[in-house]
Write an enzyme that holds these catalytic residues in place. Structure first.
Site, PDB file in Angstrom:
ATOM      1  N   LYS A   1      12.980  13.804   1.851  1.00  0.00           N
ATOM      2  CA  LYS A   1      11.965  12.869   2.348  1.00  0.00           C
ATOM      3  C   LYS A   1      12.448  12.357   3.700  1.00  0.00           C
ATOM      4  CE  LYS A   1       9.430   8.695   0.810  1.00  0.00           C
ATOM      5  NZ  LYS A   1       9.302   7.696  -0.274  1.00  0.00           N
TER       6      LYS A   1
ATOM      7  N   SER B   1       4.648   7.185  -2.211  1.00  0.00           N
ATOM      8  CA  SER B   1       4.813   7.516  -0.809  1.00  0.00           C
ATOM      9  C   SER B   1       5.504   8.862  -0.570  1.00  0.00           C
ATOM     10  CB  SER B   1       5.635   6.426  -0.114  1.00  0.00           C
ATOM     11  OG  SER B   1       6.961   6.382  -0.619  1.00  0.00           O
TER      12      SER B   1
ATOM     13  N   SER C   1       6.936   5.515  -6.028  1.00  0.00           N
ATOM     14  CA  SER C   1       6.802   6.521  -4.974  1.00  0.00           C
ATOM     15  C   SER C   1       7.401   7.884  -5.290  1.00  0.00           C
ATOM     16  CB  SER C   1       7.410   5.998  -3.677  1.00  0.00           C
ATOM     17  OG  SER C   1       6.540   5.072  -3.103  1.00  0.00           O
TER      18      SER C   1
END
Lengths: 474, 493
Positions: free
Chosen positions: B78, B153, B177
């Site tokens: 990420k 997210s 997330s």
């Protein structure tokens, strides 16, 4: 109306740890800008603080030295504000749960000893420095100081005069330096002070409106700024005006305090618990261990010197100004057994030499043992006080011991009657008129004969022996 | 099957046996990326060159007979982890040009384990969002239906794993997330216990809630990644120094006698009937496998969302103060003075959702409101934690849906923040309580969209989650179902 000043001081002391409070960077002063930095103190994305254990220890020491309660659980909070010298946009400080609380120190005032309360002592990080270009509309940021550990010491509003404020500051300074947790250098900013000052009609309980004073970088300036500010507020009040709650800066050149320029922003720091750090838990063993390593503090030492060495209070005060000086003095006394003489020499010649060269006692070329030996030689009559002056200068210059110097210069005192009597006989014979006048009652001429003997012996004769012999022989 | 479609443990066997090289594997993954990335947009930055060097080094190590936990395995990160020398944007314009001079602890650990980094995955800006729509770099699409969001997210990481654009990925979970996008993309995602994985180098959103975890194709891979990333870090004060078990050792323990708590507050109106039916069926499978279901209550559940949306923005408002245009990142060029430079840089550098949360956070911390909001929320948070402590007296693992609905359409909730916030209603409590959570695929909607089943356990009981998840996966033969749906429904090419 008579007004009474109410003063509280906030002192920031930089702690003498090798590394910063939340990272491993060096704390040393004066390096090229931004060389003592790392991602942590630069506030890069994703970095996290790790508390330096030494900072906690040093703050516990100060807490103990100022009779505070050490909070067994204390924690950090974030103080949020924007400024370019604050790379994270917040300062990690302690807020609701400081490390130490509710202490005091004693200071000497004109009315005698007085306790000044300490509300709290807490740990926090220092900010960086802005350097403004005088020619360009630009400023530069040096983040070497960012994250240097600070201790904030907040006094109670117990101080009633500028003089008391200075005495309180000196006491804190002396303790910090004694504990070797702060170098106390006000010019480099390692010991900084802000003051809150207000006036109230004498006898009134309620505090008046206060002004906060900043930018006072010496003891003298703190005292001058407070004296000025007290007068200023008095003038305002007596004229029927109101003191404005504001921050004022001391202007050293003009000798006045002036309101801080720019718009007065009421800061809302939005304190909240620092989620990146855990609670600092301090157990009794840790505190007890630190207590055991605490040195004797200046006030205790002063009292012990009075008691043990029987020296005047003034001497005790001077000799305990620093731990190293006190240690030096005590070593001299231990080796020569003459507290008052030792005090005279240390406070007289030694401090004078050092002051002239701006040297610290730690760098004194005369070892305590040499000074003690010289004092013993005076006591034993081997050398005169006058010779000692010459010897001490030589010791300071060369670092040699007193005996070596005495030998090299042939400075040994004549203490042998057999050697002096022929000299005196010759002087009496050479000065018949003076001898006659003396015998007729002109006592003043005694000094003349002493002088003659000294001259004949190049000052080496023991003065007491000269006196004794002359009295007999005249 | 193509190499990019395999799991970590399957590839480990092939690499170890010398059947394939790390270079082959990376080439397969990159062929896949080149084929589908245009449609999915899972990545912000691709790291092909450095990945090739890492794969070559992995092959070199394999020739020497060195085999570490992740040697040669292509993993996506990420874009919230600092990576030395590689742009780390956090999905934001304000960090669009930020190149960290250091690696996050998890990145170091993955490197040391021999992993190959495929690239930096897309995400909601500063991890604020549930759909990956707030990214400055554009939306990521759900590989199961390109008109839908992948969740967020960590939507880029979840989509990359689901679309086989990597073998596994790391994400971060502040309110769901990892788990929510894992559920919406049909992959496995774990949020470990707060303090289990070091946050050092993870760009902070809400420090007391953020936690790092893996996205994988099955639970065994989750255990493998957890073995690498879990553990104490002296650079992270909230990381906890307790022993890390071998998570693989939990894979085959079964669930006989395991007490599974079913919290009544999590099966409420608002849960999509298809999701509810699928999760209830999964619970039935567990019971058949020997687990015992217990109804439990988490009475403060209704406050979770409110507490979260006070604490997380409060911390974020402070964490994001450092992006001021002074030191790194985006600076608006037209600033008249310092204050103006701050205002312009932050106005242009942050997106609407980030600004909304900074404003909320600043408000709840401000003088006069702190007690009513932040302080009260902290108190309720303690009660929520206590709910779980009590619940875990009665059960070993809690089972719930991961997300109230399957993936929604792109743009469907962007104008309604409250509706968006409700996406995380079932995952937020684990972050507030600091407990670990795991989402595993448990079925599909009629439209062919994945549904996720969430397991929660007590602090540091990730092993129990892996045990339960692995047992469920086997009992329901879910891998086969996912493979079948993938073949029939995922139309990326």
């Amino acid at each position: 109306m008579e007004f009474e000043p109410v003063i509280g001081l906030e002192v920031h002391a930089q702690l003498l740890t090798a590394s910063k409070i939340f990272c491993g960077c060096s704390t040393s002063f004066g390096a090229s800008p931004n060389t003592h930095t790392c991602p942590v103190c630069l506030g890069m994305p994703g970095v996290l603080p790790v508390l330096n254990r030494k900072v906690v220890e040093f703050t516990i020491k100060m807490g103990l030295a100022t009779n505070c309660r050490i909070n067994r659980e204390n924690s950090f909070a974030r103080k949020n504000y924007f400024y370019p010298d604050l790379p994270k946009g917040y300062q990690i400080s302690q807020y609701a749960y400081p490390l130490a609380e509710d202490g005091y120190v004693e200071v000497e005032t004109q009315e005698g000893k007085k306790r000044i309360g300490i509300i709290r002592i807490h740990m926090e990080e220092d900010a960086g420095k802005l350097i403004h270009d005088e020619h360009l509309p630009a400023s530069y940021v040096d983040l070497n100081r960012t994250g240097v550990p600070l201790m904030e010491i907040v006094s109670a509003p117990d101080i009633r005069s500028a003089e008391e404020a200075a005495a309180y500051l000196r006491r804190l300074h002396e303790i910090l330096v004694y504990l070797e947790i702060c170098d106390g250098n006000m010019e480099e900013g390692s010991f900084r002070c802000d003051a809150n000052v207000s006036l109230r009609p004498r006898g009134q309980e309620e505090f008046g409106i206060r002004a906060e004073l900043k930018n006072m970088n010496s003891f003298r300036n703190v005292q001058r700024a407070l004296e000025y500010e007290i007068k200023r507020q008095q003038y305002v009040l007596e004229a029927g005006g109101e003191v404005i709650q504001e921050t004022r800066l001391w202007d050293d050149a003009q000798g006045v305090t002036l309101p801080m320029r720019g718009k007065e922003e009421a800061h809302d720091y939005r304190y909240f618990p620092e989620p990146d750090l855990v609670t600092v838990a301090i157990d009794d063993d840790w505190v007890a261990g630190i207590r055991r390593t605490m040195p004797e503090l200046p006030l205790e030492k002063r009292e012990r010197f009075l008691r043990e060495y029987g020296i005047p209070a003034y001497d005790a005060g001077v000799l305990t100004m620093s731990r190293a000086l006190a240690d030096y003095y005590e070593e001299v006394v231990r080796l020569c057994g003459q507290p008052k003489l030792a005090s005279n020499w240390v406070m007289g010649d030694i401090l004078r030499f050092l002051n002239e060269d701006k040297r610290d006692i730690k760098d004194c070329p005369i070892p305590a043992a040499s000074l003690a030996e010289m004092i013993r030689l005076i006591e034993e009559g081997v050398i005169s006080g006058k010779m000692a002056k010459e010897i001490s200068e030589e010791m300071y210059r060369t670092g040699k011991g007193p005996k070596t110097i005495i030998e090299e210069k042939g400075l040994v005192q004549i203490t042998d009657e057999g050697a002096l009597i022929p000299v005196i006989e010759k002087i009496l014979a050479d000065n018949p008129s003076q001898l006659a006048q003396y015998r007729e009652g002109k006592d003043k001429l005694f000094g003349f004969f002493v002088g003659q003997v000294m001259k004949a012996t190049q000052g080496k004769a023991n003065p007491r022996l000269i006196n004794d012999l002359l009295k007999k022989m005249l | 099957m193509e190499l990019h479609a395999l799991t970590v443990h399957e590839l480990q066997d092939k690499l170890r046996a010398g059947e394939i090289t790390a270079a082959d594997l990376l080439a397969s993954v990159y062929r896949r990326i080149e084929a589908v990335e245009d449609k999915v947009h899972a990545y912000i930055t691709l790291m092909k060159e450095s990945a090739q060097a890492q794969a070559a080094a992995a092959d070199e190590a394999l020739r020497r007979g060195e085999f570490r936990e992740l040697t040669g395995i292509p993993i996506a990160l990420k874009d919230i982890y600092c990576t030395r020398g590689v742009t780390t944007t956090c999905g934001s314009r304000i960090l669009g040009n930020f190149v960290p001079p250091y690696d996050a602890t998890v990145v170091e650990k993955l490197r040391a384990a021999g992993a190959v980094f495929t690239g930096k995955a897309n995400m909601d800006e500063f991890a604020m969002g549930s759909s990956t729509e707030t990214s400055w770099f554009g939306v990521t699409r759900n590989p199961w239906d390109l008109e839908r969001i992948p969740g967020g997210s960590s939507g880029g990481s979840a989509a990359a794993v689901a679309a086989d654009e990597c073998i596994a990925a790391l994400g971060s979970d502040t309110g769901g997330s990892i788990r929510q996008p894992a559920a919406l993309c049909g992959v496995v995602g774990m949020k470990p216990t707060y303090g289990r994985v070091s946050r050092f180098g993870l760009v902070a959103f809400a420090s007391s809630l953020d936690q790092i975890g893996p996205f994988t194709k099955d639970v065994e891979d989750c255990a493998i990644l957890m073995n690498v990333i879990a553990g104490y870090d002296p650079r992270e004060s909230t990381s906890v120094d307790i022993e890390v078990p071998d998570y693989r050792s939990f894979l085959d323990r079964g669930i006989a006698g395991l007490r599974i708590g079913i919290p009544k507050e999590y099966f409420i109106a608002g849960i999509d009937p298809e999701v509810r039916a699928s999760v209830e069926a999964a619970i039935g499978v567990l019971e058949k496998g020997g687990a015992r279901c217990v109804e439990i209550s988490l009475p403060h559940t209704e406050y979770c969302l409110a507490v979260y949306y006070i604490i997380a923005p409060a911390e974020a408002s402070s964490n994001l103060a450092r992006y001021d245009g002074v030191k790194y990142g985006f600076r608006a060029p037209e600033g008249r003075d310092l204050l103006d430079m701050y205002k312009q840089s932050r106005s242009a550098g942050f997106g609407a959702e980030v600004k909304r949360r900074i404003i909320i956070g600043t408000y709840v911390l401000s003088s006069g409101y702190y007690d009513a909001y932040y302080k009260k929320a902290s108190q309720v948070r303690a009660l929520i934690r206590r709910d779980f402590d009590a619940a875990f007296q009665q059960c070993d693992v809690i089972a719930t849906p991961t997300s109230p609905t399957a993936a929604f359409r792109i743009g469907e909730r962007t104008d309604d923040p409250l509706q968006m916030y409700l996406s995380d209603i079932l995952t937020i409590s684990a972050n507030l309580a600091g407990i670990p959570g795991l989402s595993v695929p448990c079925g599909f909607t009629e439209n062919g969209l994945p549904i996720g089943l969430q397991f929660l356990a007590s602090h540091f009981q990730e092993g129990l989650l892996i045990q339960t998840g692995a047992a469920y996966e086997k009992l329901a033969d879910i891998r086969a179902t996912v493979a079948r749906y993938k073949q029939d429904k995922m139309k990326l090419l």
